[in-house]
Design a protein around this motif. Structure first.
Motif, PDB file in Angstrom:
ATOM      1  N   ARG A  26     -58.292 -32.210  30.521  1.00  0.00           N
ATOM      2  CA  ARG A  26     -57.453 -31.013  30.628  1.00  0.00           C
ATOM      3  C   ARG A  26     -56.023 -31.368  31.034  1.00  0.00           C
ATOM      4  O   ARG A  26     -55.276 -30.513  31.494  1.00  0.00           O
ATOM      5  CB  ARG A  26     -58.012 -30.040  31.677  1.00  0.00           C
ATOM      6  N   GLU A  27     -55.637 -32.623  30.860  1.00  0.00           N
ATOM      7  CA  GLU A  27     -54.333 -33.069  31.348  1.00  0.00           C
ATOM      8  C   GLU A  27     -53.180 -32.308  30.693  1.00  0.00           C
ATOM      9  O   GLU A  27     -52.192 -31.960  31.357  1.00  0.00           O
ATOM     10  CB  GLU A  27     -54.157 -34.573  31.122  1.00  0.00           C
ATOM     11  N   THR A  28     -53.301 -32.042  29.405  1.00  0.00           N
ATOM     12  CA  THR A  28     -52.235 -31.322  28.700  1.00  0.00           C
ATOM     13  C   THR A  28     -52.082 -29.908  29.243  1.00  0.00           C
ATOM     14  O   THR A  28     -50.961 -29.413  29.446  1.00  0.00           O
ATOM     15  CB  THR A  28     -52.523 -31.277  27.192  1.00  0.00           C
ATOM     16  N   GLU A  31     -50.453 -29.986  32.703  1.00  0.00           N
ATOM     17  CA  GLU A  31     -49.006 -30.194  32.578  1.00  0.00           C
ATOM     18  C   GLU A  31     -48.310 -28.917  32.114  1.00  0.00           C
ATOM     19  O   GLU A  31     -47.233 -28.560  32.626  1.00  0.00           O
ATOM     20  CB  GLU A  31     -48.725 -31.331  31.593  1.00  0.00           C
ATOM     21  N   GLU A  32     -48.932 -28.214  31.171  1.00  0.00           N
ATOM     22  CA  GLU A  32     -48.355 -26.967  30.672  1.00  0.00           C
ATOM     23  C   GLU A  32     -48.253 -25.929  31.790  1.00  0.00           C
ATOM     24  O   GLU A  32     -47.222 -25.251  31.940  1.00  0.00           O
ATOM     25  CB  GLU A  32     -49.211 -26.425  29.524  1.00  0.00           C
ATOM     26  N   ARG A 218     -55.449 -19.399  27.647  1.00  0.00           N
ATOM     27  CA  ARG A 218     -55.927 -20.710  27.222  1.00  0.00           C
ATOM     28  C   ARG A 218     -57.440 -20.766  27.424  1.00  0.00           C
ATOM     29  O   ARG A 218     -57.962 -20.251  28.416  1.00  0.00           O
ATOM     30  CB  ARG A 218     -55.255 -21.830  28.020  1.00  0.00           C
TER      31      ARG A 218
END
Length: 284
Positions: A26-28, A31-32, A218
């Motif tokens: 879930r890194e993206t 960051e978002e 999301r």
């Protein structure tokens, strides 16, 4: 770091290091969300978020990690007061009780860092215990108090709310109250909401609903096989006791067909995967 410090049902008990170490896939999104929080500190119109995903997919882990990230980042902490609401907000039954909960949580967050304002919150809450006051009067007073806090401190309120479907569908079911909630957040610009729910619910999915298109949405997906093996190996690494001289770092092998079969049993659900790891660990 020991695996016993990871909590399948209550990630909020873990600290930033523990949460970050066991965070995969879930890194993206992290960051978002972090970039959005940073940008919203000066935004004229705040963007609110809704994270959807079935139980066990990591919503609580993501929320807890965001909360700890803001608390431990000097720049973000100078701009926001992060407020991690209870997983189950059983004292909320109307709009005014929801904002009272926001104020109570704010008091808990600043109790050790700003005793003067904490005392002011306690005194203000005591002053609202008046049976002659109408709910709308209390709501206006609490919202005004929160806005004054933001104006005086220069810090906006960042609210992390889990199980928001319960809040908006069951506990605060009056359509006009939900519409009023949206208006308060849209027009007064003092609070950012990052909420979670296990699935779409009517109050955000129906075009006629008050919260339709209010959130940026999301969806959390199931872990892929490679991501699941990565997570297993992180747990294994965290489970090594450096004080034991005979400790070995045993890796989970992606080519192990038995491991692939076990992955399919979990369905790529991180919580079920953790239970699987703990069962395997118990057999060693």
């Amino acid at each position: 770091m020991q695996i016993k410090q990871f909590y399948p049902y209550s990630p909020r008990k873990a600290d930033l290091e523990q949460l970050s170490f066991s965070f995969v896939a879930r890194e993206t999104l992290l960051e978002e969300l972090t970039n959005s929080i940073r940008a919203n500190a000066d935004a004229e119109a705040i963007q609110h978020w809704m994270i959807l995903g079935m139980r066990g997919l990591g919503k609580s882990h993501l929320i807890a990690l965001l909360y700890q990230t803001v608390k431990n980042n000097a720049d973000l902490n100078d701009r926001w007061v992060p407020m991690l609401m209870h997983e189950e907000e059983q004292s909320v039954f109307s709009l005014h009780t929801l904002f009272i909960r926001f104020l109570i949580q704010l008091g808990e967050e600043i109790a050790d860092t700003d005793k003067g304002k904490y005392r002011a919150i306690i005194d203000f809450l005591d002053s609202q215990r008046d049976e002659t006051k109408k709910q709308e009067e209390i709501l206006e007073s609490v919202v005004a108090f929160l806005k004054d806090f933001v104006r005086e401190t220069g810090k906006k309120l960042l609210v992390f709310m889990e199980n928001s479907d319960d809040i908006f569908s069951r506990y605060m079911s009056k359509k006009n109250e939900i519409k009023q909630f949206r208006n308060i957040l849209q027009h007064d610009n003092f609070m950012m909401l990052v909420a979670t729910a296990p699935t779409f619910f009517n109050e955000i999915s129906k075009p006629s609903a008050p919260l339709y298109q209010f959130f940026r949405i999301r969806n959390l997906e199931l872990l892929t096989y490679d991501q699941a093996v990565d997570l297993l190996n992180r747990w294994k690494q965290s489970d090594i006791d450096p004080s034991e001289s005979n400790t070995r770092s045993i890796q989970f092998d992606k080519d192990d067909y038995k491991l692939r079969a076990l992955y399919h049993l979990t369905g790529g659900n991180p919580r079920v995967l953790l239970f699987l790891y703990m069962a395997i660990k118990g057999q060693n």
